[in-house]
Design an enzyme around this catalytic site. Sequence first.
Site, PDB file in Angstrom:
ATOM      1  N   SER A  15       0.808  -1.220   0.000  1.00  0.00           N
ATOM      2  CA  SER A  15       0.000   0.000   0.000  1.00  0.00           C
ATOM      3  C   SER A  15       0.840   1.268   0.000  1.00  0.00           C
ATOM      4  O   SER A  15       0.433   2.290  -0.544  1.00  0.00           O
ATOM      5  CB  SER A  15      -0.943   0.016   1.210  1.00  0.00           C
ATOM      6  OG  SER A  15      -0.213  -0.001   2.421  1.00  0.00           O
ATOM      7  N   GLY A  56      -1.590  -4.404   1.759  1.00  0.00           N
ATOM      8  CA  GLY A  56      -1.521  -5.579   2.618  1.00  0.00           C
ATOM      9  C   GLY A  56      -0.556  -6.645   2.177  1.00  0.00           C
ATOM     10  O   GLY A  56      -0.336  -7.626   2.902  1.00  0.00           O
ATOM     11  N   ASN A  87       4.944  -5.255   5.823  1.00  0.00           N
ATOM     12  CA  ASN A  87       3.830  -6.047   6.359  1.00  0.00           C
ATOM     13  C   ASN A  87       4.316  -7.347   6.986  1.00  0.00           C
ATOM     14  O   ASN A  87       3.722  -7.827   7.956  1.00  0.00           O
ATOM     15  CB  ASN A  87       2.799  -6.321   5.262  1.00  0.00           C
ATOM     16  CG  ASN A  87       1.999  -5.087   4.907  1.00  0.00           C
ATOM     17  OD1 ASN A  87       1.601  -4.314   5.773  1.00  0.00           O
ATOM     18  ND2 ASN A  87       1.770  -4.870   3.622  1.00  0.00           N
ATOM     19  N   ASP A 177       0.083   8.375   9.272  1.00  0.00           N
ATOM     20  CA  ASP A 177      -0.311   7.503  10.384  1.00  0.00           C
ATOM     21  C   ASP A 177       0.913   6.827  10.977  1.00  0.00           C
ATOM     22  O   ASP A 177       0.814   5.782  11.603  1.00  0.00           O
ATOM     23  CB  ASP A 177      -1.340   6.468   9.927  1.00  0.00           C
ATOM     24  CG  ASP A 177      -0.827   5.606   8.779  1.00  0.00           C
ATOM     25  OD1 ASP A 177       0.264   5.912   8.243  1.00  0.00           O
ATOM     26  OD2 ASP A 177      -1.492   4.625   8.417  1.00  0.00           O
ATOM     27  N   HIS A 180       2.138   5.278   6.510  1.00  0.00           N
ATOM     28  CA  HIS A 180       1.912   5.638   5.118  1.00  0.00           C
ATOM     29  C   HIS A 180       2.239   7.112   4.882  1.00  0.00           C
ATOM     30  O   HIS A 180       1.812   7.963   5.663  1.00  0.00           O
ATOM     31  CB  HIS A 180       0.449   5.394   4.743  1.00  0.00           C
ATOM     32  CG  HIS A 180       0.017   3.972   4.876  1.00  0.00           C
ATOM     33  ND1 HIS A 180      -0.518   3.477   6.043  1.00  0.00           N
ATOM     34  CD2 HIS A 180       0.052   2.947   3.993  1.00  0.00           C
ATOM     35  CE1 HIS A 180      -0.803   2.192   5.870  1.00  0.00           C
ATOM     36  NE2 HIS A 180      -0.462   1.840   4.641  1.00  0.00           N
TER      37      HIS A 180
END
Length: 217
Positions: A15, A56, A87, A177, A180
């Site tokens: 992502s 993801g 991830n 966040d 990202h």
Amino acid sequence: LKNKDKVAVLFLGDSIMNDIWRSRSLSYAERVKEGGNPVWQKYYDPLPAANFGISGDETGNLLWRITEGGALDGFHPKVVVLMIGINNLIRGQTPEHTAEGITAVVRTVKSKLPDAKILLLGVFPCWQPATHPIREKVKRTNALIRPLHDGQQVFYLDVGHVFVEPDGNILKEKLQDTLHPSEKGYALWAEAMEPYLSDLLTGGGKGKMWEKEKTAP
């Protein structure tokens, strides 16, 4: 995707690489609300570039996509920009296991796109505080994949420092966040990567800037 043969740069990842970069806005579990599409349009639309990052994805997911999934079929890019692995680490895998997965992806891309240069990006730092265990796992993973740089087809580059303040903190104006990138974060990334990507596209990776990356700790 039409005109696969015209794509000069192919982006592969998760992502961080795709879903948010190519969006002007995206609500990501109500955490991510700002995309980097203006940055993408400025730097990569003109090349042209295609982005095959999927939210993801771990290394195993990406490996399946470029083998059984046929994601690379029909492409003949000059450069593949690759970043994957965060991830894996977030979900508890070790840096060693994560690096093995990244290595498998790199080897597969080399085999399937033998004429393409691979710009292998170090995994970005994330989370707060600066002492969070994930930070050390990211550093360890990057140390393990750095030797994949061969100066011929694979070129390693770590631009993660652009997101980290001198005190080790990550500001949400850069990583919205603390994982990202925001639009500003994507701009910082693109600016830091630009001379290296340009050298791979026009100079075949012969620029002097690679000597620093090859020997950096």
